[in-house]
Enzyme design. Structure first.
Site, short mmCIF file in Angstrom:
data_model
loop_
_atom_site.label_atom_id
_atom_site.label_comp_id
_atom_site.label_asym_id
_atom_site.label_seq_id
_atom_site.Cartn_x
_atom_site.Cartn_y
_atom_site.Cartn_z
N LYS A 157 5.32 10.27 -9.68
CA LYS A 157 4.46 10.11 -8.49
C LYS A 157 4.39 11.39 -7.69
CE LYS A 157 5.28 5.31 -7.14
NZ LYS A 157 5.68 4.49 -5.99
N GLU A 274 6.16 -0.75 2.29
CA GLU A 274 5.70 -1.33 1.04
C GLU A 274 6.86 -1.45 0.06
OE1 GLU A 274 1.02 -0.26 0.88
OE2 GLU A 274 2.31 1.03 -0.31
N ARG A 290 0.44 3.76 9.78
CA ARG A 290 -0.90 3.54 10.34
C ARG A 290 -1.25 2.06 10.20
NH1 ARG A 290 -3.28 2.26 5.61
NH2 ARG A 290 -2.57 3.37 3.77
P1 ADP Z 1 -0.04 5.07 -3.11
O1 ADP Z 1 0.66 5.76 -1.98
O2 ADP Z 1 -0.89 5.98 -3.93
O3 ADP Z 1 -0.72 3.81 -2.71
P2 ADP Z 1 2.29 3.58 -3.99
O4 ADP Z 1 3.58 4.29 -4.11
O5 ADP Z 1 2.09 2.74 -2.77
O6 ADP Z 1 1.13 4.66 -4.12
O7 ADP Z 1 2.02 2.71 -5.27
C1 ADP Z 1 0.77 2.07 -5.47
C2 ADP Z 1 0.89 0.98 -6.54
O8 ADP Z 1 1.38 1.54 -7.78
C3 ADP Z 1 1.87 -0.12 -6.20
O9 ADP Z 1 1.29 -1.12 -5.39
C4 ADP Z 1 2.21 -0.63 -7.60
O10 ADP Z 1 1.17 -1.43 -8.10
C5 ADP Z 1 2.24 0.64 -8.45
N1 ADP Z 1 3.60 1.21 -8.50
C6 ADP Z 1 4.09 2.17 -7.70
N2 ADP Z 1 5.40 2.43 -7.99
C7 ADP Z 1 5.75 1.62 -9.01
C8 ADP Z 1 6.97 1.39 -9.75
N3 ADP Z 1 8.09 2.07 -9.50
N4 ADP Z 1 6.95 0.47 -10.74
C9 ADP Z 1 5.80 -0.23 -11.00
N5 ADP Z 1 4.65 -0.07 -10.34
C10 ADP Z 1 4.60 0.84 -9.35
#
Ligand code: ADP
Length: 453
Positions: A157, A274, A290
């Site tokens: 990420k 989240e 936010r």
């Molecule tokens: P963003 O900031 O781009 O929204 P997030 O970290 O909130 O990214 O992740 C967005 C989505 O990606 C989550 O709601 C989930 O569906 C998927 N996701 C993120 N991290 C994981 C993880 N460790 N394992 C499985 N799915 C993940």
């Protein structure tokens, strides 16, 4: 209390903020691009200032233009809404430097939580459970080493990430080489920073988030959870509160953990933590500093106007109530309606020739659309949020079905048919879904359509 608030956003959220201000007796200033001169929030605001050409980078992201507009109109606060500059700490700082209040947390708090690696660390130290993860990755070799430590599958990420961009999954070393390179490139293009890290990839989690409110005097409350597991491309499509997966005890437990952590961190204003939720356990992912798109489901079950609270808190008011004063009532569901082809998801801007929004008990439609309005092609394709509230989940679902049927939008294609499909599926009705359910369901749907051709 503020006398005049500038709304640094567009679309339904600009209207949402205008409405809260109006009810509080606060005058509003709309800012808009050349493409948005006809927008509803521009028409309704007390004053409107054009801040630049259609492109967001020239208008809604144009910090000097927005601040100038606030100074010229004498606004004493700026509400950033969501998206655009809402999580931009530099902007918050710049606003405050000009003697204007930024309606949100402090720039310092935004920086702390805006970087996913730091946010994970801060959350963990404050007692919040996080997904196993790595520090910033400096090379493919380091990425592979950490993947072995954490155990495949993992997800790479962007630490500056948002909107589901810059994320890549790897199941083995071979895939890791590609995931690492691609996530970096994508992060660089989308966020200018190409710093990436990795987390354990959970295979069948739900996305459950907690809404909090915190004033400047250390009072913190949580407003329960939202289940946002119905997603496509890591973007939310339908959200609900409460989550069908949690019971009262679990809600209390995670709520208390979050509340205490926020107290400890000293965060102020509204925020969302989240989590992924799998096999009865929560794993913190990130904090959004936010207002969230899906905040109305929380408003429906708590009766609390979150935007109003944001404005009150920013003006220095105390919350004035404690966790014990908050009660949860019934069930709420939100559908994000986009001007898109429901099969290909290609955006479908254009002129709305006819518009009839559903109404009646337990129905809320947040939208900037009116008959004859032309959706400009430059921005997000979400054109409406339909929120329903009922005594039980089943009552909310029946109401949602009725409201979707009643919705008339002519002139552009929308995702209403997709919502109708989703909510008629047994798994959705039973609340048995995780973050992959929608994509798997759409695959099945496609297969069926191809077979019948
Ligand atoms: P963003 O900031 O781009 O929204 P997030 O970290 O909130 O990214 O992740 C967005 C989505 O990606 C989550 O709601 C989930 O569906 C998927 N996701 C993120 N991290 C994981 C993880 N460790 N394992 C499985 N799915 C993940």
């Amino acid at each position: 209390m503020f006398e005049k608030v500038l709304i640094a956003n567009r679309g339904e959220v600009a209207l949402r903020i205008h409405r809260a201000c109006r009810e509080m007796g606060i005058r509003t200033v709309a800012v808009h691009s050349e493409a948005d001169a006809d927008a509803m929030h521009v028409r309704l605001a007390d004053e409107a200032v054009c801040i630049g050409p259609a492109r967001s980078s020239d208008s809604y992201l144009n910090k000097p233009a927005i601040i100038s507009a606030a100074l010229i109109t004498g606004a004493d606060a700026i509400h950033p809404g969501f998206g655009f500059l809402s999580e931009n700490a530099d902007f918050a700082e710049m606003v405050e430097r000009h003697g204007i209040t930024f309606i949100g947390p402090t720039a310092e708090q935004m920086r702390l939580m805006g970087d996913k690696i730091t946010a994970r660390k801060v959350a963990q130290e404050a007692g919040i459970p996080v997904t196993p993860g790595s520090p910033a990755l400096e090379s493919v070799d380091m990425a592979i080493e950490w993947a072995h430590k954490i155990g495949y599958p993992v997800i790479v990420k962007a630490t500056a990430g948002g909107g589901g961009k810059g994320m890549k999954i790897a199941f083995n070393d071979e895939e890791m080489k590609e995931a690492y390179t691609m996530a970096r490139a994508e992060a660089k293009a989308a966020f200018t920073s190409d710093v990436v890290y990795m987390e354990k990839y959970l295979q069948k989690p739900r996305h459950i988030e907690m809404q909090i409110l915190a004033d400047k005097y250390g009072h913190v409350v949580h407003l329960g959870e939202r289940d946002c597991s119905i997603q496509r491309n890591n973007q939310k499509v339908i959200e609900e509160s409460p989550s069908p997966a949690l019971n009262e005890q679990q809600r209390k437990e995670i709520g208390e953990i979050v509340r205490k952590a926020i107290e400890k961190i000293g965060y102020t204003n509204a925020g969302t933590l989240e989590f992924l939720y799998e096999d009865g356990r929560f794993y913190f992912m990130e904090m959004n500093t936010r207002l969230q798109v899906e905040h109305p489901v929380t408003e429906a079950v708590t009766g609390i106007d979150i935007v109003r609270e944001q404005i009150r808190i920013a003006s220095g008011a105390a919350l004035g109530y404690t966790q014990d004063d908050i009660s949860f009532s019934g069930h709420a569901i939100e559908c994000r309606i986009n001007a898109e082809d429901p099969e290909t998801f290609i955006p479908c801007p254009g002129k709305i020739t006819e518009w009839h929004a559903p109404g009646g008990l337990g129905i809320r439609v947040d939208s900037e659309i009116y008959s004859g309005y032309t959706i400009p092609p430059f921005y997000d394709s979400m054109i409406a949020k339909l929120i329903v509230h009922g005594k039980t989940r089943n009552a909310a679902l029946m109401r949602l079905r009725r409201a979707l049927e009643e919705f008339v939008i002519e002139g552009v294609k929308t995702t209403i048919p997709l919502h109708q499909e989703i909510i008629s599926q047994a798994e959705y009705i039973d609340g048995q879904y995780n973050i992959h359910w929608l994509e798997q369901f759409m695959e099945k749907l496609k297969l069926k359509q191809n077979q019948s051709k």
